[in-house]
Write a protein that holds these residues in place. Sequence first.
Motif, mmCIF file in Angstrom:
data_model
loop_
_atom_site.group_PDB
_atom_site.id
_atom_site.type_symbol
_atom_site.label_atom_id
_atom_site.label_comp_id
_atom_site.label_asym_id
_atom_site.label_seq_id
_atom_site.Cartn_x
_atom_site.Cartn_y
_atom_site.Cartn_z
ATOM 1 N N MET A 98 24.080 5.668 -53.050
ATOM 2 C CA MET A 98 23.318 6.779 -53.584
ATOM 3 C C MET A 98 23.766 8.056 -52.884
ATOM 4 O O MET A 98 23.932 8.079 -51.673
ATOM 5 C CB MET A 98 21.826 6.514 -53.363
ATOM 6 C CG MET A 98 20.939 7.554 -53.982
ATOM 7 S SD MET A 98 19.172 7.218 -53.827
ATOM 8 C CE MET A 98 18.996 5.740 -54.760
ATOM 9 N N GLU A 99 23.903 9.104 -53.649
ATOM 10 C CA GLU A 99 24.340 10.372 -53.078
ATOM 11 C C GLU A 99 23.241 10.974 -52.203
ATOM 12 O O GLU A 99 22.066 10.827 -52.500
ATOM 13 C CB GLU A 99 24.678 11.352 -54.195
ATOM 14 C CG GLU A 99 25.897 10.961 -55.000
ATOM 15 C CD GLU A 99 26.204 12.005 -56.047
ATOM 16 O OE1 GLU A 99 25.999 13.202 -55.774
ATOM 17 O OE2 GLU A 99 26.656 11.613 -57.125
ATOM 18 N N THR A 153 22.250 13.963 -51.958
ATOM 19 C CA THR A 153 21.409 14.952 -52.643
ATOM 20 C C THR A 153 20.306 14.283 -53.461
ATOM 21 O O THR A 153 19.279 14.889 -53.723
ATOM 22 C CB THR A 153 22.263 15.847 -53.567
ATOM 23 O OG1 THR A 153 22.966 15.013 -54.487
ATOM 24 C CG2 THR A 153 23.228 16.691 -52.762
ATOM 25 N N ILE A 154 20.520 13.058 -53.862
ATOM 26 C CA ILE A 154 19.522 12.310 -54.618
ATOM 27 C C ILE A 154 18.647 11.473 -53.681
ATOM 28 O O ILE A 154 17.490 11.216 -53.967
ATOM 29 C CB ILE A 154 20.205 11.403 -55.661
ATOM 30 C CG1 ILE A 154 20.988 12.249 -56.650
ATOM 31 C CG2 ILE A 154 19.196 10.547 -56.391
ATOM 32 C CD1 ILE A 154 21.813 11.446 -57.631
ATOM 33 N N ALA A 155 19.182 11.068 -52.549
ATOM 34 C CA ALA A 155 18.481 10.149 -51.653
ATOM 35 C C ALA A 155 17.175 10.722 -51.111
ATOM 36 O O ALA A 155 16.170 10.008 -51.049
ATOM 37 C CB ALA A 155 19.393 9.746 -50.499
ATOM 38 N N PRO A 157 15.019 13.107 -52.403
ATOM 39 C CA PRO A 157 13.919 13.094 -53.376
ATOM 40 C C PRO A 157 13.416 11.686 -53.697
ATOM 41 O O PRO A 157 12.216 11.482 -53.874
ATOM 42 C CB PRO A 157 14.515 13.757 -54.619
ATOM 43 C CG PRO A 157 15.639 14.580 -54.110
ATOM 44 C CD PRO A 157 16.175 13.846 -52.913
ATOM 45 N N VAL A 158 14.315 10.725 -53.747
ATOM 46 C CA VAL A 158 13.902 9.339 -53.996
ATOM 47 C C VAL A 158 13.053 8.831 -52.834
ATOM 48 O O VAL A 158 11.998 8.222 -53.036
ATOM 49 C CB VAL A 158 15.132 8.423 -54.221
ATOM 50 C CG1 VAL A 158 14.731 6.957 -54.231
ATOM 51 C CG2 VAL A 158 15.835 8.790 -55.512
#
Length: 102
Positions: free
Chosen positions: A1-2, A4-6, A8-9
């Motif tokens: 997972m990138e 930048t996405i990690a 918020p997740v």
Amino acid sequence: MEPTIAFPVLAGLVVVALFFDFLNGLHDAANSIATIVSTRVLRPQYAVLWAAFFNFIAFMFFGLHVAETVGKGIVDVTIVTPAVIFSALVGAIVWNIVTWIA
């Protein structure tokens, strides 16, 4: 997972986990406090504070044995993804609501 996405997740999972924790505490509060209040040992406000205090510090006396056991081989960490964690939390939230209503 990138990366930048990690974040918020992770933040979303923490919010869902905190909602589950709140709902689970709300669901179980009657079971853990009813006897103390109904026998008039403590007033409801003190019973809630008593239960919250001991739920918060229980790990100091009983340790983290369950978490250690699960972390040492019972659960395969390669299959535990954010989707699995989210699904487990949503399932537990739904179960709490269904058993609360019924």
